[in-house]
Design a protein around this motif. Structure first.
Motif, PDB file in Angstrom:
ATOM      1  N   ARG A 151      10.807  -5.872 -26.611  1.00  0.00           N
ATOM      2  CA  ARG A 151      11.287  -7.007 -27.419  1.00  0.00           C
ATOM      3  C   ARG A 151      12.769  -7.240 -27.204  1.00  0.00           C
ATOM      4  NH1 ARG A 151      11.209  -7.366 -34.050  1.00  0.00           N
ATOM      5  NH2 ARG A 151      11.991  -9.514 -34.198  1.00  0.00           N
ATOM      6  N   ILE A 162       5.054  -7.002 -25.597  1.00  0.00           N
ATOM      7  CA  ILE A 162       5.473  -5.865 -26.425  1.00  0.00           C
ATOM      8  C   ILE A 162       4.325  -4.870 -26.580  1.00  0.00           C
ATOM      9  CG2 ILE A 162       6.070  -5.208 -28.795  1.00  0.00           C
ATOM     10  CD1 ILE A 162       7.682  -7.843 -28.947  1.00  0.00           C
ATOM     11  N   PRO A 201       5.084 -11.098 -28.064  1.00  0.00           N
ATOM     12  CA  PRO A 201       4.154 -10.148 -28.691  1.00  0.00           C
ATOM     13  C   PRO A 201       3.186  -9.496 -27.712  1.00  0.00           C
ATOM     14  CG  PRO A 201       4.386 -12.097 -30.052  1.00  0.00           C
ATOM     15  CD  PRO A 201       5.126 -12.388 -28.774  1.00  0.00           C
TER      16      PRO A 201
END
Length: 728
Positions: A108, A117, A114
């Motif tokens: 991140r 990550i 997302p």
């Protein structure tokens, strides 16, 4: 993509629970390699000392008595609050989850969304490097590395007092794991990932964090410096040791193809052909596997994240060690360390981040139809070749890896490759198909990558039934029989590991499970497993280069056929009981009993040394200390009592002379009687002796190293500084 955050975090948790479900929920225990013979016995020893209110810095039960240090706060707190078995179960899962969370935070910080990550965290935590080294210092330190890098980059971007405090705390925890090679790699990675030349304020803040971390970790750092004195690691390893475990090309290929060298958990040489590439025939990391799906996605990240590719390149070059161009530099760098393959962490870290980038880039830019299916199809083609013509495949690989022509390699190619490559090829093909589906199938692609890592690496930390560490009744009976003989006396065992080839039960051999090797080593009290039973031992192998000089055996000496050679050493170390699966010279020992163990035809034999030396005895003059004397003469009474790991009491009724104590000598041990301090000397190379004026005397020996006072003073100052920074 924001909706992926919660399911992604649950994916991390589910993966960790799946890998360690046995220890976490079914009462099973980890046992493989150093876990059973070093780490768990050490956890049991420290847990017992902590219950008595003592942080142990001396281990009387191992190596005939030697300095000891466990300074990792996480393990100390777990041991204090939950005990050794709970720590053995919880620590691996907690550290893998920490590695995932830290890597997710780093992804991140470097701009990932997302999906990137979640995937980056999963790849790093489930990598062969992490799951193939559970509970090693390298494993513990690597778990903290991504978080340390995240906090470092955040500090450089916008220095604040609290960021200094956070980075210092994490670096101190990482340093206390003793994973020095990983701490060094964390520093290298921080330099490579710097986005630009830092300003003066950032440099001052980072320097302050390093200084504060050094103060907080002072008990570990100063204790380690003292622990290294007089050891092989302290003197510096030669190139034959320092550059051992260099990653050759076949070892690196194992990071690409599943089970390229076979099953590292194989019960015997059958099923694994990597022996020529590792000292003693066994790898340091059980696997380096990342696999085609991860490498495929990493390749799709493009050239733009060049710093991440630089990490990968640096990690590969350093891990090559003796096989690469950086061997001369590593020979100097690794004198107090060893194992260039540890530097593969840099490559694992970089590829984990690149895989996340590649996944998101594929979703953002789309994929050319057809090309994304090529990697999976190639792996499937190799699987088909191994199934149809394994000899031809072996001959082809032998052009690059000559050992692939060996019958052991052909067996692995014929038996293991078809299934392993077929499943991984199908999952890689599935990743390509998911990318063709666009953004909607992003989650599926990530899950397929995780499934491949779980399938290949999930079993690298095998567990056994909870009673694995309990002695069998027949072995317990042998131990209890020796309790009536007085003492204390030490034990020595050859175990299965150092015995000539044994006759295995066919049913056990067919299981091809290494659990029997470690189970029988435990049942035969191979050092340091005797600590689990409250026993003391001497002359283990020096697995970590941290044993005092003269306290261990060379690997060639640890063979029953050479017992006569080591008998004087064992006698001088207060060894009375010797366990072996083969008879020993009857003029030196007498057989006292035997125990038949499951799985092996030969019985475990208990031998007693003839004329064993007591732990403490009287000699008439200092000259007698240079040779091992017989037992104390009649009318002389010397009684030894270990009050705790740091304190020994000797009560003696003797003429004037010397008391010899067969405990390891160290400059930090002191001796005193009623009148005050008395000189403590070295006897028989590495044991203790002190003068006695004769008559009824009580002597107290204490281990009083000076470094803890300095270390705790620095740590206290560090905590004060930490508190000030947090409040600001």
């Amino acid at each position: 993509m924001g909706k992926l955050a919660l399911p992604g975090a649950l994916t991390w948790l589910a993966a960790v629970v799946w890998v360690f479900a046995g220890p976490l929920f079914a009462g099973r225990v980890l046992y493989y390699r150093d876990v059973s013979v070093t780490y768990f016995p050490d956890l049991v020893f420290v847990a017992g000392a902590l219950r008595e209110g003592l942080w142990p810095l001396w281990h009387p039960g191992a190596d005939g008595g030697a300095p000891f240090l466990m300074a990792y706060p996480v393990h100390l707190l777990l041991l204090l609050g939950a005990g050794a078995r709970a720590t053995l179960a919880l620590s691996p899962a907690l550290h893998v989850l920490l590695a995932m969370v830290g890597m997710g935070a780093l992804a991140r910080r470097l701009g990932a969304g997302p999906a990137g990550i979640v995937l980056s965290g999963a790849v790093f935590g489930l990598s062969g490097l992490m799951l193939g080294s559970v509970l090693y210092p390298t494993f513990l330190a690597a778990a903290w590395a991504p978080l340390a890098l995240t906090l470092f980059l955040a500090l450089i971007e916008a220095p604040t007092p609290r960021k200094v405090a956070a980075l210092a705390l994490v670096l101190a925890l990482q340093a206390s794991t003793f994973g020095a090679a990983v701490v060094l790699q964390t520093g290298l990675a921080a330099l490579v990932l710097l986005p630009a030349r830092p300003g003066r304020r950032a440099v001052v803040a980072a320097s302050g964090a390093l200084a504060l971390a050094g103060a907080l970790a002072a008990p570990a750092l100063l204790g380690t410096l003292r622990l290294l004195e007089g050891t092989a690691r302290g003197h510096g390893f030669g190139p034959e040791v320092g550059l051992s475990y260099s990653a050759s090309v076949p070892v690196l290929l194992e990071a690409v193809l599943p089970r390229f060298l076979g099953d590292p958990l194989s019960f015997s040489d059958v099923g694994f052909w990597g022996q020529p590439y590792f000292p003693g025939g066994a790898p340091f990391f059980l696997s380096l596997y990342l696999g085609p799906p991860v490498l495929f996605l990493a390749a799709r990240a493009g050239r733009l994240p060049w710093r991440l590719w630089a990490l990968v390149a640096l990690g590969l070059l350093l891990s090559l060690g003796a096989h690469g161009p950086l061997a001369p530099a590593l020979q100097v760098l690794l004198q107090p360390l060893r194992g260039p393959v540890k530097f593969f962490m840099l490559a694992t870290l970089g590829l984990s981040l690149l895989a996340g980038r590649g996944l998101e880039r594929s979703a953002a830019e789309g994929s050319r139809r057809g090309l994304v299916l090529v990697p999976g199809l190639l792996v499937l083609a190799l699987a088909a070749g191994a199934r149809v013509a394994p000899s031809l495949v072996a001959s082809g690989w032998a052009v690059v890896v000559p050992e692939a022509a060996h019958p052991r390699a052909l067996d692995v190619i014929a038996r293991q490759w078809p299934g392993e490559l077929a499943v991984t090829g199908a999952l890689t093909l599935g990743v390509g198909l998911a990318l063709l589906g666009g953004r909607r199938w992003l989650t599926v692609a990530a899950l397929l990558v995780v499934l491949d890592l779980l399938r290949v690496n999930g079993g690298l930390s095998p567990s056994a039934e909870g009673r694995f560490y309990d002695l069998l009744p027949q072995v317990q009976a042998l131990v209890e029989e020796t309790d009536a003989e007085g003492g204390p006396f030490r034990w020595f065992s050859y175990g299965v590991a150092h015995s000539p080839p044994l006759t295995w039960d066919p049913a056990v051999a067919r299981q091809a499970s290494a659990v029997w090797l470690f189970y029988l080593d435990r049942q035969s009290l191979l050092a340091r497993t005797h600590v689990l039973d409250g026993l003391e031992g001497a002359f283990d192998l020096d697995r970590m280069g941290l044993a005092p000089k003269g306290s261990t055996l060379a690997p060639a000496q640890a063979h029953p056929g050479r017992y006569r050679e080591i008998h004087p050493l064992l006698r001088a170390a207060n060894v009375r009981w010797v366990l072996a699966f083969h008879p020993l010279p009857e003029d030196l020992v007498r057989r006292r009993g035997e125990a038949h163990l499951p799985g092996v035809r030969e019985p475990l034999l208990l031998h007693e040394l003839r004329q064993p030396l007591p732990r403490a005895f009287w000699v008439p003059d200092s000259g007698a200390r240079d040779a091992v004397p017989p037992a104390s003469p009649a009318g002389v009474d010397v009684r030894y009592r270990g009050r705790d790991p740091h304190t020994v009491e000797v009560a003696a009724s003797t003429p004037p002379g010397f008391i010899v104590v067969l405990d390891g000598h160290h400059p930090d041990w002191t001796a005193e009687d009623r009148s005050g301090p008395i000189p403590l000397r070295q006897a028989f190379g590495r044991y203790r002796a002190f003068p006695t004026p004769g008559g009824e005397q009580v002597f107290t020996l204490r281990y009083r190293p000076s470094w803890p006072r300095q270390a705790f003073a620095l740590a206290f100052l560090g905590l004060v500084g930490l508190g000030i920074l947090v409040r600001r």
